[in-house]
Design an enzyme around this catalytic site. Structure first.
Site, PDB file in Angstrom:
ATOM      1  N   GLU A  10      12.687   2.670  13.856  1.00  0.00           N
ATOM      2  CA  GLU A  10      11.780   3.756  13.453  1.00  0.00           C
ATOM      3  C   GLU A  10      10.588   3.757  14.396  1.00  0.00           C
ATOM      4  OE1 GLU A  10      10.166   2.971   9.504  1.00  0.00           O
ATOM      5  OE2 GLU A  10      10.161   0.826   9.893  1.00  0.00           O
ATOM      6  N   ARG A  48      -6.861 -22.012  -1.659  1.00  0.00           N
ATOM      7  CA  ARG A  48      -6.050 -21.390  -0.599  1.00  0.00           C
ATOM      8  C   ARG A  48      -4.720 -22.114  -0.532  1.00  0.00           C
ATOM      9  NH1 ARG A  48      -4.085 -21.701   4.272  1.00  0.00           N
ATOM     10  NH2 ARG A  48      -3.783 -19.752   5.424  1.00  0.00           N
ATOM     11  N   LYS A  87       6.381  -1.727   2.005  1.00  0.00           N
ATOM     12  CA  LYS A  87       5.176  -1.171   2.639  1.00  0.00           C
ATOM     13  C   LYS A  87       4.047  -2.190   2.457  1.00  0.00           C
ATOM     14  CE  LYS A  87       3.247   3.470   3.333  1.00  0.00           C
ATOM     15  NZ  LYS A  87       3.344   3.571   4.777  1.00  0.00           N
ATOM     16  N   HIS A 115      -0.400 -21.095  -0.077  1.00  0.00           N
ATOM     17  CA  HIS A 115       0.551 -19.996   0.118  1.00  0.00           C
ATOM     18  C   HIS A 115       1.239 -19.605  -1.186  1.00  0.00           C
ATOM     19  CE1 HIS A 115      -0.006 -21.263   4.277  1.00  0.00           C
ATOM     20  NE2 HIS A 115       0.479 -20.086   4.635  1.00  0.00           N
ATOM     21  N   LEU A 163      11.549   1.683   6.907  1.00  0.00           N
ATOM     22  CA  LEU A 163      10.901   2.123   5.666  1.00  0.00           C
ATOM     23  C   LEU A 163      11.575   3.396   5.153  1.00  0.00           C
ATOM     24  CD1 LEU A 163       8.346   1.508   3.822  1.00  0.00           C
ATOM     25  CD2 LEU A 163       7.322   3.455   4.985  1.00  0.00           C
ATOM     26  N   ARG A 167       7.938   4.312  -4.705  1.00  0.00           N
ATOM     27  CA  ARG A 167       8.012   3.360  -3.586  1.00  0.00           C
ATOM     28  C   ARG A 167       6.975   2.252  -3.759  1.00  0.00           C
ATOM     29  NH1 ARG A 167       7.639   5.761   2.340  1.00  0.00           N
ATOM     30  NH2 ARG A 167       5.453   5.930   1.746  1.00  0.00           N
ATOM     31  N   TYR A 185       0.832  -1.207   0.000  1.00  0.00           N
ATOM     32  CA  TYR A 185       0.000   0.000   0.000  1.00  0.00           C
ATOM     33  C   TYR A 185       0.864   1.254   0.000  1.00  0.00           C
ATOM     34  CZ  TYR A 185       0.900   0.926   4.991  1.00  0.00           C
ATOM     35  OH  TYR A 185       1.493   1.220   6.188  1.00  0.00           O
TER      36      TYR A 185
HETATM   37  C1  LIG Z   1       6.675   2.054   9.548  1.00  0.00           C
HETATM   38  C2  LIG Z   1       6.692   3.400   8.899  1.00  0.00           C
HETATM   39  N1  LIG Z   1       7.859   4.075   8.835  1.00  0.00           N
HETATM   40  C3  LIG Z   1       7.928   5.302   8.276  1.00  0.00           C
HETATM   41  C4  LIG Z   1       6.792   5.931   7.779  1.00  0.00           C
HETATM   42  C5  LIG Z   1       6.917   7.316   7.194  1.00  0.00           C
HETATM   43  O1  LIG Z   1       6.872   7.272   5.774  1.00  0.00           O
HETATM   44  P1  LIG Z   1       6.364   8.505   4.907  1.00  0.00           P
HETATM   45  O2  LIG Z   1       7.154   9.701   5.332  1.00  0.00           O
HETATM   46  O3  LIG Z   1       6.672   8.111   3.512  1.00  0.00           O
HETATM   47  O4  LIG Z   1       4.899   8.668   5.161  1.00  0.00           O
HETATM   48  C6  LIG Z   1       5.567   5.267   7.809  1.00  0.00           C
HETATM   49  C7  LIG Z   1       4.370   5.912   7.267  1.00  0.00           C
HETATM   50  O5  LIG Z   1       3.275   5.517   7.469  1.00  0.00           O
HETATM   51  C8  LIG Z   1       5.507   3.963   8.381  1.00  0.00           C
HETATM   52  O6  LIG Z   1       4.357   3.289   8.452  1.00  0.00           O
END
Ligand SMILES: Cc1ncc(COP(=O)(O)O)c(C=O)c1O
Length: 291
Positions: free
Chosen positions: A184, A106, A152, A108, A208, A57, A38
């Site tokens: 993070e 179903r 993501k 995997h 991320l 991304r 997403y």
């Molecule tokens: C785990 C995680 N890290 C970092 C971010 C920040 O990313 P962005 O600045 O692209 O929204 C998000 C955003 O939702 C996130 O879910």
């Protein structure tokens, strides 16, 4: 469904339909396995902010999980922009989700032929007003997510539990610690300031690649705020002068309390205030004049 969302138009596989009529098969691998990715993209004054970076991304996430992208980068951009224009709100957060689609059995393993499901919805965007100079509280928590946090993915159970843990503790965000080092936030990237220098962990498979993270680094470089992209150990969080979180919907927020202890003076610091202003100015410039 609340009355406010009734009749709201969403995008499902190239059709614009009211949200209450949007249906996905129970055989969809997004429902079965959380098999999808997403994006969340901010729109201000009807204009996408760093939209290309979000689409890039999304394409990287799709490639990483081997879901064939149903659209080229240009097609994604035009679908997303056209969809945002269906909504009258000038400030929107556009959510885009792509799953591996339905599968008869179903299993995997990937189905032999994939028909990805593409879904988009628009939500009102209200970035926090940082002029109040309050800052937010956060807690530290063990980062028990998987080893591909660069993707993501819609498989967000760990993030869901960590965020709920933060809310149950009465704070806004969980700062994640893996093997003694900051990765993070549960839904954000993290920066610290020490003796006027800005530090943040490097982007790798545990973090991320935040679009806002990249903008903050760019602004710091342009405006000669010294930066160090390097591993940050847990202790450094507590002795930092400032801690911030960044994300597309929250922009930049000062964390002024961590694990019930004040960070620095317990209020947003001078480097935060400067970066917040630089970010707002940059946003206006990009939106109205282009980069
Ligand atoms: C785990 C995680 N890290 C970092 C971010 C920040 O990313 P962005 O600045 O692209 O929204 C998000 C955003 O939702 C996130 O879910």
């Amino acid at each position: 469904m609340s009355e406010s969302t009734m009749g709201k138009q969403v995008f499902l596989n190239e059709k614009l339909i009211p949200i209450e009529k949007a249906m996905v098969s129970v055989t969809d691998r997004g429902f079965m396995f959380g098999d999808g990715v997403y994006e969340v993209m901010p729109f201000y004054a009807h204009r996408g902010f760093r939209l290309e970076a979000h689409v890039e991304r999304l394409l990287r996430s799709l490639a990483a999980v081997r879901i064939p992208s149903p659209y080229s980068q240009e097609q994604w951009l035009s679908h997303i922009i056209a969809f945002s224009q269906q909504h009258e709100e000038s400030e929107q957060s556009i959510y885009v989700q792509v799953t591996r689609g339905p599968a008869a059995i179903r299993n995997h393993a990937f189905p032999a032929v994939m028909h990805p499901t593409v879904y988009m919805m628009s939500e009102p965007l209200t970035p926090p007003d940082n002029k109040g100079q309050h800052g937010v509280a956060a807690i530290t928590a063990t980062d028990f997510r998987w080893l591909r946090c660069d993707i993501k993915s819609i498989s967000l159970l760990a993030n869901v539990l960590l965020r709920q843990y933060a809310l149950d503790c009465g704070v806004s965000e969980a700062l994640l610690i893996r093997d003694g080092y900051l990765t993070e936030g549960a839904a954000s990237n993290i920066f610290i300031v020490k003796n006027g220098m800005l530090y943040t962990p490097p982007i790798n498979h545990l973090v991320l690649a935040g679009v806002t993270y990249e903008i903050v680094l760019e602004l710091a470089r342009t405006h000669h705020i010294p930066i160090g992209v390097r591993a940050i150990c847990q202790e450094e969080l507590f002795t930092a002068d400032e801690v911030w979180l960044t994300s597309s919907t929250k922009e930049i927020v000062a964390i002024t309390e961590l694990d019930q202890k004040p960070i620095g003076q317990g209020k947003p610091g001078p480097v935060f205030t400067r970066m917040y202003e630089l970010y707002q100015t940059f946003k206006q410039t990009v939106l109205y004049q282009g980069e």
